[in-house]
Design a protein around this motif. Sequence first.
Motif, PDB file in Angstrom:
ATOM      1  N   UNK A   1      28.715  57.663  25.029  1.00  0.00           N
ATOM      2  CA  UNK A   1      28.034  56.521  25.630  1.00  0.00           C
ATOM      3  C   UNK A   1      26.535  56.559  25.312  1.00  0.00           C
ATOM      4  N   UNK A   2      25.956  57.757  25.414  1.00  0.00           N
ATOM      5  CA  UNK A   2      24.536  57.889  25.081  1.00  0.00           C
ATOM      6  C   UNK A   2      24.304  57.610  23.597  1.00  0.00           C
ATOM      7  N   UNK A   3      25.232  58.079  22.742  1.00  0.00           N
ATOM      8  CA  UNK A   3      25.112  57.831  21.302  1.00  0.00           C
ATOM      9  C   UNK A   3      25.160  56.334  20.993  1.00  0.00           C
ATOM     10  N   UNK A   4      26.127  55.621  21.574  1.00  0.00           N
ATOM     11  CA  UNK A   4      26.236  54.178  21.338  1.00  0.00           C
ATOM     12  C   UNK A   4      24.993  53.441  21.824  1.00  0.00           C
ATOM     13  N   UNK A   5      24.478  53.867  22.956  1.00  0.00           N
ATOM     14  CA  UNK A   5      23.260  53.243  23.493  1.00  0.00           C
ATOM     15  C   UNK A   5      22.081  53.433  22.548  1.00  0.00           C
ATOM     16  N   UNK A   6      21.853  54.669  22.088  1.00  0.00           N
ATOM     17  CA  UNK A   6      20.697  54.944  21.223  1.00  0.00           C
ATOM     18  C   UNK A   6      20.882  54.349  19.831  1.00  0.00           C
ATOM     19  N   UNK A   7      22.110  54.335  19.328  1.00  0.00           N
ATOM     20  CA  UNK A   7      22.356  53.716  18.024  1.00  0.00           C
ATOM     21  C   UNK A   7      22.089  52.216  18.086  1.00  0.00           C
ATOM     22  N   UNK A   8      22.470  51.584  19.173  1.00  0.00           N
ATOM     23  CA  UNK A   8      22.226  50.136  19.336  1.00  0.00           C
ATOM     24  C   UNK A   8      20.735  49.844  19.347  1.00  0.00           C
ATOM     25  N   UNK A   9      19.964  50.726  19.982  1.00  0.00           N
ATOM     26  CA  UNK A   9      18.502  50.536  20.012  1.00  0.00           C
ATOM     27  C   UNK A   9      17.942  50.560  18.592  1.00  0.00           C
TER      28      UNK A   9
END
Length: 605
Positions: free
Chosen positions: A200-208
């Motif tokens: 979840x943290x990875x998807x959040x930071x990748x989206x940023x």
Amino acid sequence: MRETRPFGQALLLSGFIMLLCSILLPWWASYHKLDQQAEFVASHLARIVASQQDTLPLTGIAELSTERPLASQHPAWWFGQPAANQQQTIDNMPVFYRLDSQMATRQWLRTSLPLSLSILVLFAVLYWRWHRREQALNRYLHSLLTGPEKATPGRQHPLAQGIINLHQSYSSQLEQLQQQLSTAQDQSYQDSLTKLGNRFAFNRDLKVILDDENQLATATLMIVRADALPEINTALGFQTGDQYLQDIVKLVRKTIQSELGAHAYRISGTEIAVLTKGQCEPLAQRLGTLLSQELHHYQHVHELSCAAYIGFTQILPGQSAEQVLIRADLALAQAEQEAPNSWSMVLKQNDDENMGENQWRQRLQSMLSTNHILLQVQPVQVYKPAMLGYNEIYTRFPNDKGGIYQAGTVFAMLQRLGMSMLFEQKIIEMILQHIESKPLSGQRWAINLTPASLQQRSFLIWLERILTHNRDITSKLVFELDEQVLQHQLVAGKRLLDIIRRCGARFAISRFGHGYGSFRLLKEVKPDYIKLDGQLVRQLKQDSTNQQFVRMIVDLAQRLGCYVIAEGVETQEQKQLLESMHIDGVQGYLIAKPSDFDSFTGLMT
């Protein structure tokens, strides 16, 4: 503890039971009286028949006949058999009669009806009073739920007191819950085992990164696949597997500690992702080389066949997350086709590589079922009369557009989809059929084996069986395996070598000559052929050290009874220099380009 019934249900149940008793008990008394009447009649039936018919009502009989059965009438069914038509035989004369049940019925109704009505009225009143009290209590409790300040002084129902206590503790509990929610939210973005960010943290930071308005901003995604985890979990237990995964995480952290702003995440059971700012190519070269060295050391210390594989790809604003992850998966799959602990980089995709896993699976299964695989041959020019001809077989994969899929991409996706063994078996079977149909004699045919073949025990069993069943063809085969693969999987390589030699085939080490460790490998394996790496051949004329190194390889190999073939020969100068070193054979575009196996008739001189 047994759950008690609510009072209202108990009241209704009691009323029902009492009502049932008010009906059944009088009925039972009347039934018993009618049964006594039946016994009396049965014992005095002969005297009653002899008396006058007008005395029947006095004897308790409603109807009597000695000539024929009574007409079918509806008796008092609520009394059952005693009120039904009866029959007896007196002095061989049948007698038909029916008891008079009116008196018993009247007695039952006179007692049951008033009693039932009284019980109904009594319990209806009780239930109505209870229901009113419950409604009043529910309204009071509801008012307490909306505001504890509405509590009536002196009216302390246990449930009401519980509601008041609940409201009093609500404020403090709410504050605690808010603190716990904040903590849980932080933990929801953290992997419990490795303490890295989770998917979840990875998807959040990748989206940023992908949504960055600066279109020139670049970032790099590195994914490390802990390939040995399933094997360790099975062989040594999950606790050892967890420790192995934590060790890989430590190596990843050590590698990226100098990269400002780099963040690591555990995005699946075996995969660790790293997001960092910067161009992919220099980062991949630096981080990939450093981490690969650490993994090689870890593999050697813990005696693993492989510690992990590494894939890199570029992230640019405006791309989709799916495109980025597909490229990273492809880079990992390509790394898995190389030596253990290798790294690979994919910066862009063509149309074929952009296909999803399902599309790739369908196309590969179609190739497998239709034998849509192209075999090509590149011969070697040999210099020794005693040396049989050597022809290396390549595999090509035609696409639907008339072109050819990149072989590296296909083998990478086969590894990713777990289909490597199926294709390797199919390719070997096709090669054996082609060789059998070729009238060429005095030739040997080289088959390249992928690194995945060393890790599949079932493949080795299959290979030994098929080579044993085709010994005439097996004697013409040479199996090639990359030097770096053998360096890191020497035990598995020796197991494969034993099978090949036991069945009568030959063995070759390809891309040979990466360092002085090559001499140790040559001594331990003692192959039938070694094929010099094309990189050595390309730099041969300009580098005198390279020339000396190649001379040493040729001299030692020939002393051990091993033929030496140089790959990648493209110029006449390279060929002449190699001939002066007494090489056993040369291969490359200067000699012959790969051609279709179907039309191959031998090396044209």
